[in-house]
Design a protein around this motif. Sequence first.
Motif, PDB file in Angstrom:
ATOM      1  N   VAL A 109      -1.530  19.709   0.789  1.00 55.43           N
ATOM      2  CA  VAL A 109      -0.683  18.997   1.742  1.00 55.43           C
ATOM      3  C   VAL A 109       0.210  18.008   1.003  1.00 55.43           C
ATOM      4  N   GLY A 110       1.342  17.672   1.605  1.00 53.20           N
ATOM      5  CA  GLY A 110       2.230  16.691   0.991  1.00 53.20           C
ATOM      6  C   GLY A 110       3.653  16.826   1.463  1.00 53.20           C
ATOM      7  N   TYR A 111       4.576  16.458   0.589  1.00 53.54           N
ATOM      8  CA  TYR A 111       5.990  16.567   0.911  1.00 53.54           C
ATOM      9  C   TYR A 111       6.778  16.794  -0.374  1.00 53.54           C
ATOM     10  N   ILE A 112       7.950  17.399  -0.213  1.00 54.22           N
ATOM     11  CA  ILE A 112       8.805  17.672  -1.350  1.00 54.22           C
ATOM     12  C   ILE A 112      10.187  17.105  -1.040  1.00 54.22           C
ATOM     13  N   GLU A 113      10.711  16.327  -1.968  1.00 54.73           N
ATOM     14  CA  GLU A 113      11.988  15.654  -1.793  1.00 54.73           C
ATOM     15  C   GLU A 113      13.016  16.255  -2.750  1.00 54.73           C
ATOM     16  N   GLU A 137      14.599  17.689 -12.213  1.00 54.57           N
ATOM     17  CA  GLU A 137      15.951  17.286 -11.841  1.00 54.57           C
ATOM     18  C   GLU A 137      16.282  17.733 -10.422  1.00 54.57           C
ATOM     19  N   GLN A 138      15.560  18.757  -9.946  1.00 49.87           N
ATOM     20  CA  GLN A 138      15.846  19.323  -8.633  1.00 49.87           C
ATOM     21  C   GLN A 138      15.028  18.696  -7.509  1.00 49.87           C
ATOM     22  N   TYR A 139      13.795  18.314  -7.788  1.00 49.64           N
ATOM     23  CA  TYR A 139      12.919  17.854  -6.706  1.00 49.64           C
ATOM     24  C   TYR A 139      11.791  16.966  -7.220  1.00 49.64           C
ATOM     25  N   ARG A 140      11.157  16.267  -6.264  1.00 50.61           N
ATOM     26  CA  ARG A 140       9.924  15.534  -6.525  1.00 50.61           C
ATOM     27  C   ARG A 140       8.860  16.054  -5.560  1.00 50.61           C
ATOM     28  N   LEU A 141       7.726  16.497  -6.094  1.00 46.97           N
ATOM     29  CA  LEU A 141       6.630  17.044  -5.294  1.00 46.97           C
ATOM     30  C   LEU A 141       5.484  16.041  -5.256  1.00 46.97           C
ATOM     31  N   SER A 142       5.043  15.686  -4.040  1.00 43.21           N
ATOM     32  CA  SER A 142       3.940  14.740  -3.864  1.00 43.21           C
ATOM     33  C   SER A 142       2.906  15.332  -2.909  1.00 43.21           C
ATOM     34  N   GLY A 143       1.632  15.035  -3.157  1.00 37.56           N
ATOM     35  CA  GLY A 143       0.623  15.545  -2.242  1.00 37.56           C
ATOM     36  C   GLY A 143      -0.774  15.510  -2.807  1.00 37.56           C
ATOM     37  N   LYS A 144      -1.647  16.318  -2.171  1.00 38.55           N
ATOM     38  CA  LYS A 144      -3.055  16.383  -2.566  1.00 38.55           C
ATOM     39  C   LYS A 144      -3.646  17.721  -2.139  1.00 38.55           C
ATOM     40  N   SER A 145      -4.477  18.255  -2.995  1.00 38.67           N
ATOM     41  CA  SER A 145      -5.203  19.485  -2.668  1.00 38.67           C
ATOM     42  C   SER A 145      -6.596  19.126  -2.165  1.00 38.67           C
ATOM     43  N   GLY A 146      -7.290  20.118  -1.648  1.00 39.92           N
ATOM     44  CA  GLY A 146      -8.652  19.906  -1.180  1.00 39.92           C
ATOM     45  C   GLY A 146      -9.391  21.221  -1.078  1.00 39.92           C
ATOM     46  N   THR A 169       0.831  -1.201   0.000  1.00 37.05           N
ATOM     47  CA  THR A 169       0.000   0.000   0.000  1.00 37.05           C
ATOM     48  C   THR A 169       0.866   1.251   0.000  1.00 37.05           C
ATOM     49  N   ARG A 170       1.899   1.248   0.821  1.00 35.58           N
ATOM     50  CA  ARG A 170       2.781   2.414   0.904  1.00 35.58           C
ATOM     51  C   ARG A 170       3.460   2.687  -0.429  1.00 35.58           C
ATOM     52  N   LYS A 171       3.896   1.630  -1.103  1.00 38.16           N
ATOM     53  CA  LYS A 171       4.553   1.780  -2.396  1.00 38.16           C
ATOM     54  C   LYS A 171       3.589   2.346  -3.439  1.00 38.16           C
ATOM     55  N   ILE A 172       2.367   1.810  -3.479  1.00 40.97           N
ATOM     56  CA  ILE A 172       1.371   2.300  -4.434  1.00 40.97           C
ATOM     57  C   ILE A 172       1.054   3.765  -4.162  1.00 40.97           C
ATOM     58  N   MET A 173       0.883   4.115  -2.894  1.00 35.90           N
ATOM     59  CA  MET A 173       0.512   5.480  -2.540  1.00 35.90           C
ATOM     60  C   MET A 173       1.632   6.475  -2.839  1.00 35.90           C
ATOM     61  N   LYS A 174       2.872   6.100  -2.590  1.00 41.04           N
ATOM     62  CA  LYS A 174       3.975   7.018  -2.884  1.00 41.04           C
ATOM     63  C   LYS A 174       4.019   7.346  -4.367  1.00 41.04           C
ATOM     64  N   LYS A 175       3.754   6.359  -5.191  1.00 42.63           N
ATOM     65  CA  LYS A 175       3.724   6.591  -6.642  1.00 42.63           C
ATOM     66  C   LYS A 175       2.495   7.404  -7.031  1.00 42.63           C
ATOM     67  N   LEU A 176       1.355   7.082  -6.407  1.00 41.53           N
ATOM     68  CA  LEU A 176       0.091   7.752  -6.721  1.00 41.53           C
ATOM     69  C   LEU A 176       0.134   9.242  -6.407  1.00 41.53           C
ATOM     70  N   MET A 177       0.821   9.615  -5.341  1.00 36.89           N
ATOM     71  CA  MET A 177       0.791  10.988  -4.851  1.00 36.89           C
ATOM     72  C   MET A 177       1.725  11.936  -5.586  1.00 36.89           C
ATOM     73  N   ILE A 178       2.573  11.422  -6.472  1.00 37.54           N
ATOM     74  CA  ILE A 178       3.519  12.296  -7.168  1.00 37.54           C
ATOM     75  C   ILE A 178       2.774  13.274  -8.075  1.00 37.54           C
ATOM     76  N   ILE A 179       3.064  14.547  -7.911  1.00 38.46           N
ATOM     77  CA  ILE A 179       2.462  15.619  -8.709  1.00 38.46           C
ATOM     78  C   ILE A 179       3.421  16.094  -9.790  1.00 38.46           C
ATOM     79  N   LYS A 180       4.690  16.228  -9.413  1.00 39.50           N
ATOM     80  CA  LYS A 180       5.666  16.778 -10.361  1.00 39.50           C
ATOM     81  C   LYS A 180       7.059  16.280 -10.011  1.00 39.50           C
ATOM     82  N   GLU A 181       7.838  15.956 -11.035  1.00 44.34           N
ATOM     83  CA  GLU A 181       9.237  15.573 -10.848  1.00 44.34           C
ATOM     84  C   GLU A 181      10.113  16.400 -11.768  1.00 44.34           C
TER      85      GLU A 181
END
Length: 279
Positions: free
Chosen positions: A234-238, A212-221, A198-210
């Motif tokens: 909400v989300g996280y940026i790597e 070379e500098q960062y990967r942005l994942s999350g959800k609006s509401g 589940t964690r693996k599927i969700m991490k892939k599902l939540m990606i909004i933008k990638e």
Amino acid sequence: MKTKLALATLICFSSCHRTKKASIDQNGETGIAHQIVKPEFQSIIDSADVIGAILLYDYKKDIYYSNNFEWARTGKLPASTFKITNSIIGLETGVIENDSVIFNWDGRPKGNQNWEQDLILRDAFHFSCVPCYQGVARKIGSERMNRYLDTLDYGAMDVDSNTIDTFWLMGSSRISQMQQIDFLKRFYTGVLPISGRTRKIMKKLMIIKETEQYRLSGKSGLSNANEDYNGWFVGYIEGDDTYFFATNIEPKKEFDLDTFISKRMDVTLSAFKRMEIIN
């Protein structure tokens, strides 16, 4: 002003488990992490002609940054940010079989053109298909939903058989920005009591933008309770480091809905730039 749209059109896009970072109670109070007030974030909010708070958490340094910690501790309806949790519970219960599942359109108008088609899970998530996820919630049922919400320690949701497909959109369910980040941290670090699949599927599902500098994942509401609009991102940026974020804003009296919708992400990205997380 666009304040007469139907609800469907408005929605766009275990309690003991904690990370080694700050613990957060049901009122959103932090126990360990440092908090730094950022006037720059307030300038961003003011420039966007909205009210609310931007909350960032530097995971490496264990520091929260915000313009308004009082706002960040105040519970709000989760709106479509709950699609993260709804997806997790759907996957854990088998209601959502896998990431290839198809939500079939019944041919009826849904108030949003993106929803009037068959959708795979990723599209249902990113198009924020309310009818799709209402169906997921009904299949999960109020008993299982409450059990999982307790186990996942997700905010303070008010769920019964009458509210099972609306509790995140209206009513007395509440989650704060602090609690949103606490939940996301536990998910991201593998502390949340869910399967690795589940964690693996969700991490892939939540990606909004990638980039070379960062990967942005999350959800609006977006919620509209009694004509009171409230917007989330909400989300996280790597990148070089990982930052978690929860932005919550409300419009002033006179506003354009479409513009307000875009501001949730705009103000968050502006905060990233001020913090030199992105260029």
